[in-house]
Design a protein around this motif. Structure first.
Motif, PDB file in Angstrom:
ATOM      1  N   PHE A   1       1.543  -9.786   0.698  1.00  0.00           N
ATOM      2  CA  PHE A   1       2.903  -9.344   1.005  1.00  0.00           C
ATOM      3  C   PHE A   1       3.555  -8.543  -0.119  1.00  0.00           C
ATOM      4  CE2 PHE A   1       2.384 -12.931   3.960  1.00  0.00           C
ATOM      5  CZ  PHE A   1       2.656 -12.258   5.144  1.00  0.00           C
ATOM      6  N   THR A   2       3.052  -8.676  -1.328  1.00  0.00           N
ATOM      7  CA  THR A   2       3.628  -7.886  -2.419  1.00  0.00           C
ATOM      8  C   THR A   2       2.655  -6.809  -2.901  1.00  0.00           C
ATOM      9  OG1 THR A   2       2.854  -9.555  -3.994  1.00  0.00           O
ATOM     10  CG2 THR A   2       5.131  -9.723  -3.244  1.00  0.00           C
ATOM     11  N   LEU A   3       1.613  -6.591  -2.119  1.00  0.00           N
ATOM     12  CA  LEU A   3       0.570  -5.642  -2.503  1.00  0.00           C
ATOM     13  C   LEU A   3       1.068  -4.196  -2.460  1.00  0.00           C
ATOM     14  CD1 LEU A   3      -2.439  -5.585  -3.272  1.00  0.00           C
ATOM     15  CD2 LEU A   3      -2.983  -5.534  -0.835  1.00  0.00           C
ATOM     16  N   THR A   4       1.808  -3.854  -1.420  1.00  0.00           N
ATOM     17  CA  THR A   4       2.216  -2.452  -1.205  1.00  0.00           C
ATOM     18  C   THR A   4       3.662  -2.348  -0.765  1.00  0.00           C
ATOM     19  OG1 THR A   4       1.352  -2.602   1.061  1.00  0.00           O
ATOM     20  CG2 THR A   4      -0.122  -1.680  -0.610  1.00  0.00           C
ATOM     21  N   ASN A   5       4.508  -3.301  -1.146  1.00  0.00           N
ATOM     22  CA  ASN A   5       5.906  -3.298  -0.693  1.00  0.00           C
ATOM     23  C   ASN A   5       6.833  -2.616  -1.688  1.00  0.00           C
ATOM     24  OD1 ASN A   5       5.718  -5.320  -2.628  1.00  0.00           O
ATOM     25  ND2 ASN A   5       7.303  -6.569  -1.666  1.00  0.00           N
ATOM     26  N   GLY A   6       6.478  -1.385  -2.062  1.00  0.00           N
ATOM     27  CA  GLY A   6       7.304  -0.575  -2.952  1.00  0.00           C
ATOM     28  C   GLY A   6       6.549   0.702  -3.247  1.00  0.00           C
ATOM     29  N   PRO A   7       7.266   1.810  -3.506  1.00  0.00           N
ATOM     30  CA  PRO A   7       6.607   3.099  -3.696  1.00  0.00           C
ATOM     31  C   PRO A   7       5.610   3.119  -4.852  1.00  0.00           C
ATOM     32  CG  PRO A   7       8.949   3.225  -4.211  1.00  0.00           C
ATOM     33  CD  PRO A   7       8.716   1.903  -3.583  1.00  0.00           C
ATOM     34  N   GLY A   8       5.961   2.458  -5.964  1.00  0.00           N
ATOM     35  CA  GLY A   8       5.046   2.424  -7.098  1.00  0.00           C
ATOM     36  C   GLY A   8       3.862   1.499  -6.844  1.00  0.00           C
ATOM     37  N   LYS A   9       4.102   0.460  -6.068  1.00  0.00           N
ATOM     38  CA  LYS A   9       3.040  -0.509  -5.793  1.00  0.00           C
ATOM     39  C   LYS A   9       1.980   0.076  -4.861  1.00  0.00           C
ATOM     40  CE  LYS A   9       6.162  -4.460  -6.206  1.00  0.00           C
ATOM     41  NZ  LYS A   9       6.762  -5.581  -5.476  1.00  0.00           N
ATOM     42  N   LEU A  10       2.421   0.770  -3.828  1.00  0.00           N
ATOM     43  CA  LEU A  10       1.436   1.272  -2.876  1.00  0.00           C
ATOM     44  C   LEU A  10       0.583   2.396  -3.480  1.00  0.00           C
ATOM     45  CD1 LEU A  10       1.947   4.181  -1.084  1.00  0.00           C
ATOM     46  CD2 LEU A  10       3.949   2.894  -0.432  1.00  0.00           C
ATOM     47  N   THR A  11       1.183   3.205  -4.364  1.00  0.00           N
ATOM     48  CA  THR A  11       0.375   4.258  -4.993  1.00  0.00           C
ATOM     49  C   THR A  11      -0.647   3.647  -5.949  1.00  0.00           C
ATOM     50  OG1 THR A  11       2.089   4.554  -6.688  1.00  0.00           O
ATOM     51  CG2 THR A  11       2.111   6.070  -4.805  1.00  0.00           C
ATOM     52  N   ARG A  12      -0.284   2.581  -6.616  1.00  0.00           N
ATOM     53  CA  ARG A  12      -1.228   1.928  -7.518  1.00  0.00           C
ATOM     54  C   ARG A  12      -2.353   1.258  -6.716  1.00  0.00           C
ATOM     55  NH1 ARG A  12      -0.607  -0.282 -13.193  1.00  0.00           N
ATOM     56  NH2 ARG A  12       1.051   1.241 -13.141  1.00  0.00           N
ATOM     57  N   ALA A  13      -1.975   0.610  -5.628  1.00  0.00           N
ATOM     58  CA  ALA A  13      -2.973  -0.077  -4.790  1.00  0.00           C
ATOM     59  C   ALA A  13      -3.977   0.909  -4.207  1.00  0.00           C
ATOM     60  CB  ALA A  13      -2.278  -0.847  -3.669  1.00  0.00           C
ATOM     61  N   MET A  14      -3.486   2.108  -3.841  1.00  0.00           N
ATOM     62  CA  MET A  14      -4.350   3.090  -3.183  1.00  0.00           C
ATOM     63  C   MET A  14      -4.897   4.136  -4.146  1.00  0.00           C
ATOM     64  SD  MET A  14      -2.721   3.935   0.510  1.00  0.00           S
ATOM     65  CE  MET A  14      -3.303   2.985   1.933  1.00  0.00           C
ATOM     66  N   TRP A  15      -4.586   3.973  -5.414  1.00  0.00           N
ATOM     67  CA  TRP A  15      -5.039   4.908  -6.434  1.00  0.00           C
ATOM     68  C   TRP A  15      -4.581   6.331  -6.094  1.00  0.00           C
ATOM     69  CZ3 TRP A  15      -7.841   2.502 -10.448  1.00  0.00           C
ATOM     70  CH2 TRP A  15      -8.158   3.335 -11.512  1.00  0.00           C
ATOM     71  N   ILE A  16      -3.260   6.467  -5.932  1.00  0.00           N
ATOM     72  CA  ILE A  16      -2.656   7.772  -5.670  1.00  0.00           C
ATOM     73  C   ILE A  16      -1.914   8.186  -6.931  1.00  0.00           C
ATOM     74  CG2 ILE A  16      -0.844   8.968  -4.380  1.00  0.00           C
ATOM     75  CD1 ILE A  16      -1.535   7.005  -2.022  1.00  0.00           C
ATOM     76  N   ASP A  17      -2.263   9.353  -7.487  1.00  0.00           N
ATOM     77  CA  ASP A  17      -1.564   9.829  -8.681  1.00  0.00           C
ATOM     78  C   ASP A  17      -1.406  11.351  -8.615  1.00  0.00           C
ATOM     79  OD1 ASP A  17      -4.002  10.939  -9.315  1.00  0.00           O
ATOM     80  OD2 ASP A  17      -4.540   9.350 -10.720  1.00  0.00           O
ATOM     81  N   GLY A  18      -1.025  11.953  -9.729  1.00  0.00           N
ATOM     82  CA  GLY A  18      -0.713  13.371  -9.757  1.00  0.00           C
ATOM     83  C   GLY A  18      -1.853  14.275  -9.313  1.00  0.00           C
ATOM     84  N   ASP A  19      -3.061  13.776  -9.367  1.00  0.00           N
ATOM     85  CA  ASP A  19      -4.189  14.579  -8.913  1.00  0.00           C
ATOM     86  C   ASP A  19      -4.089  14.930  -7.436  1.00  0.00           C
ATOM     87  OD1 ASP A  19      -5.263  14.527 -11.410  1.00  0.00           O
ATOM     88  OD2 ASP A  19      -6.764  12.987 -10.977  1.00  0.00           O
ATOM     89  N   LEU A  20      -3.335  14.118  -6.689  1.00  0.00           N
ATOM     90  CA  LEU A  20      -3.212  14.345  -5.246  1.00  0.00           C
ATOM     91  C   LEU A  20      -1.988  15.187  -4.893  1.00  0.00           C
ATOM     92  CD1 LEU A  20      -4.258  10.860  -3.848  1.00  0.00           C
ATOM     93  CD2 LEU A  20      -5.573  12.962  -3.889  1.00  0.00           C
TER      94      LEU A  20
END
Length: 215
Positions: free
Chosen positions: A124-143
């Motif tokens: 429930f706290t894995l992806t419940n915020g913009p910074g959390k979901l990008t970290r969980a999915m490995w989304i960064d400036g490269d995308l």
DNA sequence: GAACGGATCTGCT
DNA sequence: GCAGATCCGTTCG
């Protein structure tokens, strides 16, 4: 899920608020060679142009925010607070600024991978915020600038089995200006929404729905 | 070349 | 529910 249709360009190239509402319930997919993770979008926020003081595009075009002025359907990824990446989908036609911040998703596939990235076990706290979901999915400036309408590293697809839910509106989170604009969209009562989403009384629910119609 | 400040998070109460 | 950490990218000079 894997066979679902990718959202086309014209889904994004329209009014930003419409896109913010329509993205609720769609599936965000992050694809690697070795792993795929996905989740249902449960919370978004719309950001405009010079009419929106909370928007990066408020003071015109700069190198940083130039993607907001691009055609719709691209990923606009930026860095905030010295620690977090935020994922947006660009909207409107080329030349018109607009983007939708994806604030929270409900984890579907690849949960073990996402838990490893976050270093936690709680779903429930894995992806419940913009910074959390990008970290969980490995989304960064490269995308930054990736085309979300192509089935490549990052894209959004239709839902095969739409759930029964109610979309409501409210003021955007974490912004100090433009709080009179109810440009946040989320699924009422969904446990994966970032904050402020307890089950509401009948009276308060009616008020929120009223706001969503006003846009 | 440096000052500024933020579309957040975590932890503590 | 709230305060403080944190620190890089943007912007301006």
């Amino acid at each position: 899920m894997a066979s679902s249709k990718v959202l086309p360009r014209d889904f994004y190239e329209r009014n930003t608020l419409s896109v913010a509402t329509a993205l609720i319930g769609k599936i965000l997919v992050r694809k690697f060679v070795t792993a795929t993770s996905s989740g249902m979008i449960v919370e978004t926020e719309a950001y405009g142009g010079k009419d929106d003081p909370a928007s990066h595009a408020f003071r015109g075009r700069t190198p940083r925010n130039s993607l907001m002025f691009s055609r719709g359907g691209l990923a606009y990824v930026y860095f905030v607070y010295g620690a977090n990446w935020c994922l947006n989908a660009t909207t409107e036609a080329a030349g018109v600024p607009g983007a939708v911040l994806i604030r929270a998703i409900e984890p579907l596939t690849g949960q073990a991978y996402m838990k490893r990235n976050r270093g936690i076990e709680d779903r429930f706290t894995l992806t419940n915020g913009p910074g959390k979901l990008t970290r969980a999915m490995w989304i960064d400036g490269d995308l930054n600038g990736v085309d979300l309408t192509k089935r490549e590293s990052l894209f959004i697809v239709e839902t095969d089995e739409p759930e029964d839910y109610k979309i409501v509106s409210g003021p955007r989170i974490g912004v100090s200006v433009g709080q009179h604009l109810p440009w946040r969209r989320y699924i009422l009562g969904n446990r994966f929404v970032s904050r402020g989403n307890r089950r509401l009384s009948v009276g308060k629910r009616a008020k929120l729905n009223e706001m969503s119609h006003k846009d």
